[in-house]
Design a protein around this motif. Structure first.
Motif, mmCIF file in Angstrom:
data_model
loop_
_atom_site.group_PDB
_atom_site.id
_atom_site.type_symbol
_atom_site.label_atom_id
_atom_site.label_comp_id
_atom_site.label_asym_id
_atom_site.label_seq_id
_atom_site.Cartn_x
_atom_site.Cartn_y
_atom_site.Cartn_z
ATOM 1 N N CYS A 262 0.845 -1.190 0.000
ATOM 2 C CA CYS A 262 0.000 0.000 0.000
ATOM 3 C C CYS A 262 0.882 1.242 0.000
ATOM 4 C CB CYS A 262 -0.916 0.002 1.228
ATOM 5 S SG CYS A 262 -1.993 1.461 1.332
ATOM 6 N N TRP A 263 0.798 2.039 -1.061
ATOM 7 C CA TRP A 263 1.664 3.225 -1.111
ATOM 8 C C TRP A 263 1.266 4.261 -0.063
ATOM 9 C CZ3 TRP A 263 -1.118 7.571 -2.119
ATOM 10 C CH2 TRP A 263 -2.244 7.495 -2.946
ATOM 11 N N TRP A 264 -0.044 4.303 0.295
ATOM 12 C CA TRP A 264 -0.417 5.224 1.361
ATOM 13 C C TRP A 264 0.084 4.713 2.707
ATOM 14 C CZ3 TRP A 264 -1.266 9.954 2.385
ATOM 15 C CH2 TRP A 264 -1.812 10.323 3.612
ATOM 16 N N LYS A 267 3.448 5.667 3.606
ATOM 17 C CA LYS A 267 3.599 7.037 4.100
ATOM 18 C C LYS A 267 2.961 7.219 5.469
ATOM 19 C CE LYS A 267 3.182 8.892 -0.630
ATOM 20 N NZ LYS A 267 2.386 9.780 -1.511
ATOM 21 N N SER A 268 1.754 6.666 5.622
ATOM 22 C CA SER A 268 0.976 6.899 6.840
ATOM 23 C C SER A 268 0.093 5.690 7.091
ATOM 24 C CB SER A 268 0.124 8.169 6.673
ATOM 25 O OG SER A 268 -0.684 8.379 7.796
ATOM 26 N N CYS A 270 -2.613 3.581 8.313
ATOM 27 C CA CYS A 270 -3.907 3.793 8.963
ATOM 28 C C CYS A 270 -3.938 2.990 10.266
ATOM 29 C CB CYS A 270 -5.047 3.373 8.044
ATOM 30 S SG CYS A 270 -5.141 4.328 6.511
ATOM 31 N N LYS A 339 -7.854 5.252 -3.342
ATOM 32 C CA LYS A 339 -7.855 6.244 -2.275
ATOM 33 C C LYS A 339 -8.944 7.261 -2.582
ATOM 34 C CE LYS A 339 -4.711 8.561 0.855
ATOM 35 N NZ LYS A 339 -5.620 9.655 1.177
ATOM 36 N N LYS A 375 -6.121 8.938 7.706
ATOM 37 C CA LYS A 375 -6.592 8.634 6.353
ATOM 38 C C LYS A 375 -6.074 9.616 5.299
ATOM 39 C CE LYS A 375 -8.845 5.889 5.085
ATOM 40 N NZ LYS A 375 -8.549 4.521 4.607
ATOM 41 N N GLY A 376 -5.592 10.763 5.716
ATOM 42 C CA GLY A 376 -5.056 11.698 4.742
ATOM 43 C C GLY A 376 -6.100 12.318 3.837
ATOM 44 N N THR A 377 -7.312 12.486 4.338
ATOM 45 C CA THR A 377 -8.365 13.111 3.554
ATOM 46 C C THR A 377 -9.290 13.834 4.533
ATOM 47 O OG1 THR A 377 -10.066 12.735 1.853
ATOM 48 C CG2 THR A 377 -9.878 11.084 3.601
#
Length: 628
Positions: A262-264, A267-268, A270, A339, A375-377
């Motif tokens: 998972c590229w997200w 970074k972060s 979940c 995403k 979640k970055g959103t």
């Protein structure tokens, strides 16, 4: 093994078969799940595998006696504490579960009699979700009847220390290949066939037995070059699917893997996510290779239904794979996980490529909760995606998680107000409390989030008669408590009730907009309880509403309007009053910083529920009389 989904092939086994075949090793993939479904009937099999909550582990419990022998006290406690107290199953449903369980022994006897075990040197099992006890029960019988056969286990239930502990507890399991076994299992199979599978010679990523000790050769090497993977061999699945009467109640889906990790998450991570285990690093196939594989599998198996198993879409595919799928021209029906922060153009590109359904990881509409779970959103961006998916005809699977450490009652009060404005869009498929899953930040660092008394989820004690320390190593799901005074119990109750009513609604109406020939914008609102059924916006009004089709902060809206109408006197006070009037009438949403128009764009005004009147709002007239 049961309770694998009948409509999906086992992708991991299909990849391994293709690789073994390439290496000159004969291999068959068997689907006894079809046999069990034929024995039970399709409806009962699907009910256990899909309708019941899988974390009740009713499917696994159906094979507990076949594996461990009679344990009447434990069985009675499982029924009382798990099926009744936790999941509120009725007595009729409990009777159905017991009836399935009563068939487990007969099914396993059939497996032993109908498969020519003597012709195999190695039998491997993949185990995910509720496949563990059925797999172990059959492996135990195979080992008793054919001691020379080597048994190997893998799959999500055997990742990391789970696999090591299960190997330690079940002596009839010879080897485990945890994690990505694309290299470790073919290497192990070759050594087994050559009779040289000794500790020092074993490849990385193998758990083995040295006397009474369970040992490991370390982590398997993750696949780096995804294009080097073979095309999965699905021939065994489609043959057995076609021979099963029960399976004909399902529509088979071709599974395709275009990336891993998972590229997200790189970074972060979940906070609640336990997917990917120790292999979060993101790797993907080239767009050309992914397209080639989809075309081949579609042509070979005569289906355009493609279910991509990736955790997240590679954003580079918007420049190669998706345009190529669109140009291909076939009626693709593709599922992808994505995403949530997609642009309108990206949503349009997905639909043009044949992506008919997505799972975007919308877990909440609260900015605060989304920040807590990393979640970055934000909530409005999630609503924005729901709106665009409705416009482009893309089905969207999303859910609301609650019980997040640190959430507040105000988070759900604000969310409920948002839900009232968007209940013409697709509702969440479910609302549920967060789980603590192995490999998630919640599990790895519970004290950081105020979570205490971490323990194996309740059903594990009734599936595995081992000490708690052993269960802590076997379990994937865990129960926990919040620190004293920090429980968010009850905060989400109103949201849960609203979402359930939303799912039950037969008529949700629609809020839509259509561009008129004269350049004005017509809003049509057929939602139950709409304050105005039709509103016409023109000039700066229409420009403001259209600009907010994608969310924008207030300053950007004012700047845009001034750029579009340089001669007009546009004041911040006038713009804010206009936007607030739209929000009051549930035609827009705001989080206090950003603004989002809610109407779904259509090419012509829908004629269903056509109204015989046109109503302009007082604030529209004020705007027109006193230009800002």
């Amino acid at each position: 093994m049961p309770f694998g989904a009948m409509e999906r092939p086992a992708l991991g086994l299909s990849l391994l078969k293709a690789r073994l075949t390439r290496d000159g090793i004969a291999c068959d993939v068997r689907y006894p799940a079809f046999t069990f479904a034929d024995l039970l009937g399709a409806e009962e099999y699907q009910w256990i595998s899909s309708a019941l909550p899988y974390i009740a582990f009713a499917g696994d419990w159906c094979f507990a006696e076949a594996l461990h022998g009679p344990r009447p006290a434990a069985d009675a406690e499982y029924i009382a504490r798990v099926l009744q107290e936790t999941w509120y199953l009725s007595m009729d449903d409990i009777a159905r579960v017991k009836a399935v369980r009563a068939m487990a022994g007969k099914f396993l006897d059939h497996c032993m009699g109908c498969i020519p075990w003597k012709q195999y040197a190695v039998v491997g099992f993949t185990s995910t979700f509720e496949q563990n006890l059925a797999s172990l029960a059959l492996a135990k019988r195979i080992k008793v009847a054919h001691p020379r056969i080597v048994t190997v286990f893998g799959g999500a239930n055997w990742e990391g220390e789970m696999g090591e502990e299960l190997h330690r507890q079940f002596g009839f399991v010879d080897y485990v290949c945890p994690g990505e076994a694309d290299e470790s299992f073919p290497a192990l199979a070759a050594l087994l066939l050559a009779g040289t599978a000794k500790g020092a010679a074993l490849p990385a990523g193998v758990v083995f037995r040295d006397g009474q000790r369970t040992l490991s050769t370390g982590r398997s090497m993750p696949v780096r070059d995804m294009d080097a993977l073979p095309v999965p061999d699905l021939s065994d699945y489609f043959r057995e699917w076609s021979e099963s009467g029960a399976s004909l109640a399902t529509v088979p889906r071709v599974l395709v893997e275009t990336s891993r990790g998972c590229w997200w998450g790189d970074k972060s991570h979940c906070t609640f996510c336990g997917l990917n285990g120790a292999t979060m690093a993101y790797r993907s196939k080239s767009g050309a290779r992914a397209l080639e594989e989809m075309r081949f599998l579609s042509d070979h198996w005569q289906t355009d239904r493609i279910e991509v198993v990736d955790n997240i879409l590679d954003m580079r595919y918007f420049s190669d794979l998706l345009p190529a799928l669109a140009a291909d021209g076939r009626p693709w029906e593709i599922f992808y996980e994505v995403k949530a922060n997609l642009t309108r153009a990206q949503v349009a590109a997905l639909r043009a490529a044949g992506v008919a359904r997505i799972q975007p990881g919308i877990e909440s509409l609260s900015d605060h909760v989304l920040k807590l779970i990393r979640k970055g959103t934000c909530g409005l961006r999630n609503v924005q995606l729901l709106k665009w998916c409705r416009e482009y005809g893309i089905g969207i699977d999303w859910n609301i998680l609650y019980g997040i450490p640190g959430e507040t009652r105000e988070d759900y009060e604000d969310m409920l107000a948002m839900l009232h404005a968007i209940d013409f869009l697709d509702p969440p498929v479910a609302c549920g409390p967060i789980r603590m899953d192995r490999f998630s930040p919640y599990f790895e660092r519970p004290e950081e989030f105020g979570l205490i008394n971490v323990r194996p989820m309740k059903p594990y004690a009734f599936l595995y008669p081992f000490p708690r320390a052993s269960l802590m190593r076997i379990a994937y799901h865990f129960d926990f408590d919040y620190r004293p005074g920090e429980s968010p119990y009850g905060y989400a109750d109103d949201v849960i009730r609203f979402a359930e009513a939303w799912r039950q609604k037969e008529e949700r109406g629609l809020l839509c907009s259509v561009q008129q020939p004269d350049g004005s914008l017509l809003l049509r609102d057929t939602r139950p309880g709409a304050t105005m059924r039709e509103v016409e916006l023109s000039g700066i009004e229409a420009e403001a509403y259209e600009f907010c089709d994608g969310l924008h902060p207030f300053a950007a809206i004012v700047r845009h309007l001034r750029e579009q109408s340089p001669g007009a006197e546009i004041t911040e006070e006038g713009v804010r009053a206009f936007l607030e009037s739209l929000a009051t009438n549930k035609l827009m949403l705001t989080d206090g910083r950003n603004w989002l128009s809610l109407a779904v764009r259509v090419h012509e005004v829908p004629h269903a529920n056509q109204l015989d009147f046109m109503q302009a709002s007082p604030w529209v007239k004020t705007w027109q009389a006193d230009p800002v």
